[in-house]
Design a protein around this motif. Sequence first.
Motif, short mmCIF file in Angstrom:
data_model
loop_
_atom_site.label_atom_id
_atom_site.label_comp_id
_atom_site.label_asym_id
_atom_site.label_seq_id
_atom_site.Cartn_x
_atom_site.Cartn_y
_atom_site.Cartn_z
N LEU A 264 0.84 -1.27 0.05
CA LEU A 264 0.02 0.01 0.15
C LEU A 264 0.89 1.31 0.07
O LEU A 264 0.65 2.17 -0.61
CB LEU A 264 -1.04 -0.19 1.34
CG LEU A 264 -2.08 -0.99 1.16
CD1 LEU A 264 -2.89 -1.05 2.57
CD2 LEU A 264 -3.19 -0.30 0.08
N LEU A 265 1.84 1.40 0.86
CA LEU A 265 2.84 2.49 0.89
C LEU A 265 3.54 2.81 -0.50
O LEU A 265 3.50 3.74 -1.02
CB LEU A 265 3.63 2.30 1.97
CG LEU A 265 4.77 3.37 2.12
CD1 LEU A 265 4.21 4.55 2.30
CD2 LEU A 265 5.95 3.04 2.86
N PHE A 266 4.14 1.60 -0.97
CA PHE A 266 4.82 1.61 -2.04
C PHE A 266 4.04 2.15 -3.53
O PHE A 266 4.45 3.07 -4.26
CB PHE A 266 5.52 0.37 -2.46
CG PHE A 266 6.70 0.22 -3.59
CD1 PHE A 266 7.86 0.38 -3.34
CD2 PHE A 266 6.19 0.09 -5.13
CE1 PHE A 266 8.98 0.51 -4.21
CE2 PHE A 266 7.15 0.43 -5.91
CZ PHE A 266 8.41 0.42 -5.71
N ASN A 267 2.89 1.49 -3.50
CA ASN A 267 2.04 1.98 -4.71
C ASN A 267 1.51 3.30 -4.34
O ASN A 267 1.17 4.03 -5.47
CB ASN A 267 0.81 0.82 -4.75
CG ASN A 267 1.14 0.02 -6.23
OD1 ASN A 267 2.21 0.17 -6.87
ND2 ASN A 267 0.09 -0.83 -6.61
N ALA A 268 1.20 3.63 -3.22
CA ALA A 268 0.60 5.18 -2.92
C ALA A 268 1.81 6.13 -3.41
O ALA A 268 1.33 7.13 -3.95
CB ALA A 268 0.49 5.36 -1.26
N VAL A 269 3.11 5.82 -3.21
CA VAL A 269 4.16 6.67 -3.54
C VAL A 269 4.17 6.69 -5.06
O VAL A 269 4.34 7.73 -5.72
CB VAL A 269 5.59 6.28 -3.06
CG1 VAL A 269 6.70 7.09 -3.43
CG2 VAL A 269 5.40 6.26 -1.27
N MET A 270 4.05 5.60 -5.70
CA MET A 270 4.15 5.44 -7.15
C MET A 270 3.04 6.16 -7.80
O MET A 270 3.12 6.84 -8.70
CB MET A 270 4.15 4.00 -7.54
CG MET A 270 5.45 3.27 -7.04
SD MET A 270 6.63 3.43 -8.52
CE MET A 270 5.97 2.67 -9.94
N GLY A 271 1.81 5.92 -7.15
CA GLY A 271 0.79 6.65 -7.64
C GLY A 271 0.87 8.21 -7.72
O GLY A 271 0.51 8.78 -8.59
N ILE A 272 1.29 8.89 -6.47
CA ILE A 272 1.68 10.16 -6.32
C ILE A 272 2.48 10.85 -7.59
O ILE A 272 2.32 11.69 -7.98
CB ILE A 272 2.15 10.56 -4.98
CG1 ILE A 272 1.09 10.40 -3.89
CG2 ILE A 272 2.58 11.99 -5.01
CD1 ILE A 272 1.75 10.47 -2.52
N ILE A 273 3.71 9.92 -7.64
CA ILE A 273 4.58 10.54 -8.67
C ILE A 273 3.94 10.47 -10.07
O ILE A 273 4.22 11.18 -11.04
CB ILE A 273 6.02 9.38 -8.70
CG1 ILE A 273 6.74 9.56 -7.48
CG2 ILE A 273 6.75 9.78 -10.14
CD1 ILE A 273 7.73 8.36 -7.28
N PHE A 274 3.19 9.19 -10.37
CA PHE A 274 2.54 9.14 -11.90
C PHE A 274 1.45 10.44 -11.82
O PHE A 274 1.19 10.74 -12.97
CB PHE A 274 2.22 7.78 -11.90
CG PHE A 274 3.26 6.82 -12.72
CD1 PHE A 274 3.69 7.06 -13.92
CD2 PHE A 274 3.79 6.21 -11.79
CE1 PHE A 274 4.71 6.52 -14.33
CE2 PHE A 274 4.86 5.33 -12.24
CZ PHE A 274 5.16 5.53 -13.64
N SER A 275 0.73 10.70 -10.91
CA SER A 275 -0.16 11.76 -10.89
C SER A 275 0.41 13.12 -11.27
O SER A 275 -0.03 13.79 -12.18
CB SER A 275 -0.72 11.83 -9.39
OG SER A 275 -1.65 10.93 -9.17
N VAL A 276 1.52 13.45 -10.58
CA VAL A 276 2.29 14.51 -11.08
C VAL A 276 2.61 14.54 -12.64
O VAL A 276 2.57 15.59 -13.31
CB VAL A 276 3.59 14.86 -10.07
CG1 VAL A 276 4.42 16.13 -10.73
CG2 VAL A 276 3.00 15.21 -8.70
N VAL A 277 3.56 13.34 -12.95
CA VAL A 277 3.92 13.28 -14.30
C VAL A 277 2.82 13.38 -15.33
O VAL A 277 3.03 14.12 -16.33
CB VAL A 277 4.58 11.87 -14.29
CG1 VAL A 277 5.00 11.52 -16.12
CG2 VAL A 277 5.83 11.92 -13.87
N LEU A 278 1.64 12.78 -15.16
CA LEU A 278 0.58 12.83 -16.14
C LEU A 278 -0.21 14.06 -16.25
O LEU A 278 -0.60 14.50 -17.12
CB LEU A 278 -0.61 11.62 -15.93
CG LEU A 278 0.02 10.22 -16.13
CD1 LEU A 278 -1.19 9.34 -15.47
CD2 LEU A 278 0.30 10.02 -17.37
#
Length: 444
Positions: free
Chosen positions: A91-105
Amino acid sequence: MDNSTIRKELIRLTWPLFIQTILFMVLGMVDTLMLSRYSDNAVAAVSVSNQVLNFVQILFAVISVGTSILCAQYKGAQDEKNVGIVASVSLLFNAVMGIIFSVVLVVCSRSIFKLMNVPQEIMEYAVQYLVIVGAGSVFQALLNTTGAIVTSTGHTKVAMNISVTVNVINIVGNYILIFGAFGFPAMGVRGAAISTTLSKAIMSVFAIILLVVKINKNISIKALVPFPFEILKKILKIGIPSAGENLAYNISQLVITSIISTMGSLMLTARAYIGNITMFTIAFSSAIGQGTSILVGNKIGAKQKDDAYKACMYSLKVGIVTSLIVSSICAVFSGYLVGIFTTNKEILSVAAIVLAFDIILEIGRVFNVIIIDSLKAAGDVKFPVFWGVISMWGISVVLSYVLGLKMNLALLGVWIACAADEWFRGILMLVRWKKGKWRKMKLI
């Protein structure tokens, strides 16, 4: 464990997965139908945006696939503490990944579409959709992870309810925000994007609360102190090869689509209609494969490897019979089914031939879906991934070009190529499973 026990466990795990898959497909069609009433360009823009979002989904799957397998094994070993640790890490790892890709997109959406040579007439719609839905990538990442945890621990009915609720909220939101119902402004594509993002946000929060309160109380921030790097390493060891396989498959399908495109728009359209029909056959295989994966993972975790072997082989027989029946019905009634979408006689003729041959392809697919899922659940990840990539590109793509274009078999040639790929891999995986090298592998 006898066949009667396996059957009961398989039915308990599989029927919610099947309903979840079917409803998701049907609701997805309704989603597209709603946008088509607003604008054809809107449908095209969302379709293009979803290609980008699908690649991001593959990256989230790195964690969710590894999480699913580890949770299933720890659950089988009755080790709820480690189930909680795996869930907390993922949950922590994918949350961090999700935030990064949210910004990128959000920042790069227009640049991405320019690289894809998206036509100007749909560019603005596409950017609107990707910016809003992309900003909510963190919610998609959390839904992927919670879904993997809930399903792999045997709560497939709960996973079904979460998935269905997301889609129902999305459809109601689409109706209100696309067309401006109940006094809301008609926002078109922007409305569809807001509805999609809100539905995922609501359900991701609800799913996490459900996980912590009802399913596993060991999921917490405390489980991350000190950080369990060994668990993360195990998750990535399983997830990275599997994600690589998914990426290779998606790219190979894009290449095959480009091959079909050179055959003309009629063949491309026929493929789209046939795809909508064959998805129902695939849904059965997929549900049985997922259910078997959970069952095999549980048995491996409980050190009942003979039962794991029996479960896979029994499921394979059920899958073959089910696939044969469903694909045969699709072939026999192809005229009526394809007739829902079109009255073009040439498309109906092509579809009748291809759907008749599809019976062979779907039986081959069953071997792959069920046995590959079982091998991965047992920790044997690299073998199916390696041969999957080789077969997809060396057989499916190459033969699609040779048979479809060079030998003028058109769409039937593509289906023959894909069937050859499925059967080659299927037989290879069956031999691998029977040899039992997975018995010596250890994840937990």
